[in-house]
Enzyme design. Structure first.
Site, PDB file in Angstrom:
ATOM      1  CG  ASP A 114     -18.418  30.721 -16.196  1.00  0.00           C
ATOM      2  OD1 ASP A 114     -18.286  29.573 -16.782  1.00  0.00           O
ATOM      3  OD2 ASP A 114     -17.450  31.478 -16.138  1.00  0.00           O
ATOM      4  CD  GLU A 199      -9.203  22.904 -22.133  1.00  0.00           C
ATOM      5  OE1 GLU A 199      -7.921  22.872 -22.054  1.00  0.00           O
ATOM      6  OE2 GLU A 199     -10.041  23.732 -21.941  1.00  0.00           O
TER       7      GLU A 199
HETATM    8  N1  UDP Z   1     -14.564  26.243 -10.359  1.00  0.00           N
HETATM    9  C1  UDP Z   1     -14.469  25.350  -9.212  1.00  0.00           C
HETATM   10  N2  UDP Z   1     -13.392  25.821  -8.371  1.00  0.00           N
HETATM   11  C2  UDP Z   1     -12.732  26.935  -8.488  1.00  0.00           C
HETATM   12  C3  UDP Z   1     -12.859  27.897  -9.722  1.00  0.00           C
HETATM   13  C4  UDP Z   1     -13.876  27.236 -10.502  1.00  0.00           C
HETATM   14  O1  UDP Z   1     -15.088  24.552  -9.273  1.00  0.00           O
HETATM   15  O2  UDP Z   1     -11.927  27.278  -7.532  1.00  0.00           O
HETATM   16  C5  UDP Z   1     -15.467  25.842 -11.673  1.00  0.00           C
HETATM   17  C6  UDP Z   1     -16.457  26.984 -11.954  1.00  0.00           C
HETATM   18  O3  UDP Z   1     -17.485  27.164 -11.403  1.00  0.00           O
HETATM   19  C7  UDP Z   1     -16.637  26.656 -13.590  1.00  0.00           C
HETATM   20  C8  UDP Z   1     -15.082  26.053 -13.864  1.00  0.00           C
HETATM   21  O4  UDP Z   1     -14.681  25.500 -12.648  1.00  0.00           O
HETATM   22  O5  UDP Z   1     -17.599  25.866 -13.844  1.00  0.00           O
HETATM   23  C9  UDP Z   1     -14.246  26.963 -14.722  1.00  0.00           C
HETATM   24  O6  UDP Z   1     -14.099  28.139 -13.806  1.00  0.00           O
HETATM   25  P1  UDP Z   1     -13.916  29.521 -14.517  1.00  0.00           P
HETATM   26  O7  UDP Z   1     -15.385  29.586 -15.131  1.00  0.00           O
HETATM   27  O8  UDP Z   1     -13.688  30.387 -13.276  1.00  0.00           O
HETATM   28  O9  UDP Z   1     -12.860  29.325 -15.295  1.00  0.00           O
HETATM   29  P2  UDP Z   1     -12.675  30.273 -16.718  1.00  0.00           P
HETATM   30  O10 UDP Z   1     -13.817  30.593 -17.450  1.00  0.00           O
HETATM   31  O11 UDP Z   1     -12.019  31.568 -16.281  1.00  0.00           O
HETATM   32  O12 UDP Z   1     -11.650  29.572 -17.675  1.00  0.00           O
HETATM   33 MN    MN Z   2     -15.842  30.432 -17.173  1.00  0.00          MN
END
Ligand code: UDP
Ligand code: MN
Length: 253
Positions: A114, A199
């Site tokens: 995203d 990280e």
């Molecule tokens: N993701 C996943 N399983 C989940 C939630 C998220 O594989 O149950 C993936 C999501 O598609 C993205 C990454 O993990 O590529 C980080 O998730 P997200 O963008 O929701 O995290 P944030 O931006 O809130 O840190």
């Molecule tokens: Mn994200």
């Protein structure tokens, strides 16, 4: 030859998944010598992702691993409660260790589905010797977070949230040399890491702060943004569904 960039993307099924993956794949199509490792958070590979990858003409590897139930976020949980994409990224590390050798040149970058990536970022990433770092926009409650650089060396970080973390960098703000990951076969993301420490859980076993390589003009340029997609509201869809007038399920969104 131009070193390979391995882009590791965890992804999971939701209304916006295809839109996210179309956008990301069409960015990656512009990058030379790139290998996309897409890891679905699912019990099986889905048709949606399989077809999207096949049609992209990108060099890719398609993997899947479901996040264990006890670690999976519930619909009602706030999204920061559990780490996301951890087992998926670790599976990609395992794949690289099983399918690549120390003599292979490359850089590994963990690119969520995203975020927003400038093509310039990939030029910076490619020359990573051990671990490179750069600013990330729109993250941590700030316009950007970034490593602070003095005389070409990282000396600290501009960050507001949990600044005492060993490596207060977002997933989108670093890349690791393939060779370093192959030489340190135990290095991985810790599923049990405290919020914000994911990280660090990987980086701690790979480098020290002094060794970090600043990119993006000594970490003064934002080339990646931690954008987040709004969850679409489906009020009308649900209403129509109840009346038996829901949209055609054969049309993929
Ligand atoms: N993701 C996943 N399983 C989940 C939630 C998220 O594989 O149950 C993936 C999501 O598609 C993205 C990454 O993990 O590529 C980080 O998730 P997200 O963008 O929701 O995290 P944030 O931006 O809130 O840190
Ligand atoms: Mn994200």
């Amino acid at each position: 030859a131009l070193p390979m960039i391995y882009v590791v993307t965890p992804t999971y099924a939701r209304l916006v998944q295809k839109a996210e993956l179309v956008r990301l794949s069409q960015t990656l199509m512009h990058v030379k010598n790139l290998h996309w490792i897409v890891v679905e958070d699912s019990p099986l590979k889905t048709q949606l992702v399989s077809e999207l990858l096949a049609q992209s003409h990108l060099r890719f590897t398609h993997l899947h691993v479901e996040t264990p139930k006890e670690h999976k976020r519930k619909e009602s949980d706030p999204n920061w409660l559990k780490p996301r994409g951890v087992e998926q990224r670790n599976l990609a590390l395992q794949w690289l260790r099983e399918n690549r050798q120390l003599s292979d040149q490359g850089t590994v970058y963990f690119a969520d589905d995203d975020n927003t990536y400038s093509l310039q970022l990939f030029d910076e990433i490619r020359s990573t010797k051990r671990v490179s770092v750069w600013p990330v926009g729109l993250v941590g409650g700030l316009r950007f977070e970034r490593p602070l650089v003095e005389n070409g060396k990282v000396v600290g970080f501009y960050t507001a949230w949990k600044p005492n973390r060993p490596f207060p960098v977002d997933m989108a703000g670093f890349a690791v040399a393939l060779q370093l990951l192959l030489a340190n076969r135990e290095a991985r993301f810790d599923l049990l890491a405290e919020r914000g420490y994911l990280e660090s859980s990987l980086l701690q076993s790979l480098v020290s702060l002094e060794e970090l390589e600043p990119k993006a003009n000594n970490c003064t340029k934002v080339l990646v943004w931690h954008t987040r997609t709004e969850k679409p509201k489906m009020k009308q869809e649900e209403l129509l569904q109840k009346q038996g007038l829901g949209s055609d399920p054969n049309i993929e969104v």
